[in-house]
Scaffold this motif. Sequence first.
Motif, short mmCIF file in Angstrom:
data_model
loop_
_atom_site.label_atom_id
_atom_site.label_comp_id
_atom_site.label_asym_id
_atom_site.label_seq_id
_atom_site.Cartn_x
_atom_site.Cartn_y
_atom_site.Cartn_z
N LEU A 130 0.83 -1.21 0.00
CA LEU A 130 0.00 0.00 0.00
C LEU A 130 0.87 1.26 0.00
O LEU A 130 0.59 2.22 -0.73
N LEU A 131 1.93 1.25 0.80
CA LEU A 131 2.84 2.40 0.85
C LEU A 131 3.48 2.65 -0.51
O LEU A 131 3.54 3.79 -0.99
N LEU A 132 3.96 1.59 -1.16
CA LEU A 132 4.59 1.74 -2.47
C LEU A 132 3.58 2.17 -3.53
O LEU A 132 3.91 2.96 -4.43
N TRP A 133 2.36 1.68 -3.42
CA TRP A 133 1.32 2.10 -4.37
C TRP A 133 1.00 3.58 -4.21
O TRP A 133 0.84 4.31 -5.18
N LEU A 134 0.97 4.06 -2.95
CA LEU A 134 0.71 5.47 -2.69
C LEU A 134 1.85 6.35 -3.21
O LEU A 134 1.61 7.45 -3.73
N LEU A 335 0.23 -4.74 -9.31
CA LEU A 335 1.11 -5.92 -9.28
C LEU A 335 2.52 -5.55 -8.83
O LEU A 335 3.15 -6.28 -8.06
N LEU A 336 3.01 -4.43 -9.33
CA LEU A 336 4.35 -3.99 -8.94
C LEU A 336 4.40 -3.67 -7.45
O LEU A 336 5.36 -4.04 -6.75
N ALA A 337 3.37 -3.02 -6.95
CA ALA A 337 3.33 -2.70 -5.52
C ALA A 337 3.29 -3.97 -4.68
O ALA A 337 3.97 -4.07 -3.65
#
Length: 372
Positions: A130-134, A335-337
């Motif tokens: 979630l952090l990486l997606w944000l 998917l990457l996140a």
Amino acid sequence: MQSINVVNIDPNEAVQTTDGSMTEARRQLEVCNACRYCESFCSVFPAVNRERTFSEATITQLANLCHNCRGCYYACQYTAPHEFGINIPKVLAEVRQNSWQDNAMPAFMARAFHRSGAALAVAVVIGFALLLWLINQLPQSMNANLGEGFYNQLSHNAMIAIFIPAFLLPVLAIAISVRRYWRSVGGTQLRLCHIKAALASVAKMRNLAGGSGEGCNFEDEDRFSNARRWYHQATMIGFLLCFAATSAGTLMHYLFDMQAPYTLFSLPKMLGVSGGVLLSIGTLGLGLLKLQADRDLADRRVWGGEMGFIILLFLVSTSGLALYVLAASPWLPELLALHLGSVLALFVLMPFSKMVHGFYRLAALLREQQLQ
């Protein structure tokens, strides 16, 4: 023939502490040392028969030498309901677990992970994902998405800034932990012959082959199988191939100015895809075997932690393969996140997960070579 004397301790009331596990392990090993029926089963029993008394250092070394194949338990005439109540796989698993936890930095994190590792692993993966997606949702000027392929989602510099410390600091913690173990069991300076013999044992998973070479009966009392050995090998080789793929990509990027994305027949892709397939197969197989196996022949306290580690490895490999197959789909950011969150969780939790068992087992095999 030696007489077998045993302290009257009820094995069903074994204390779940370091001292309690040590006391129970010593009692059971003294019985094994007098019996010697299992001498040819694995590396543990010749090492047991070499001793006359069992210090805490010796018991810790034997526990980390044990691969929990359980052949000795199913062959033993002194298991419950016999009054001796021998259960060597269980008691050595408890001592082994205590040695990992006591030497971890910090120890309370290792205890927390092994108590509820599956839930913790999933929570950490979701949190990091979630952090990486944000981060990816930030304006382009803030995220500096100037690259191609995956780097268009998260910049190369951002990945380096996040993952280098997340990898190196846990590796340092593991190195300190293993050094503590090595000192506690009396390890001395290594010779090349010790290293070669120990690495050969690791590569062949010799101690999972059983005394007859037919494998162990980890998941089924009445059936010998090499399945656990093969799944372990697939997991180990797959992990090493994935690490080699990352290393190859790093060298190509910095030394040869060959930047990602890479083609299917490039070295990083060939190593990464083959490693990911092996790692997914290996972890899935180990997870299924663990679900079938008798939990009373291991340390029940840490079943969740062991499954958590398997889940982490499976998520890393499977999400990586999915990312490669679906790289052109609209689901790429998610998917990457998920993949990077899984990798980051694996790195951060490494010193507290069962990842350390590989390092400890190698150290135990090295020490055994010194003692022979």
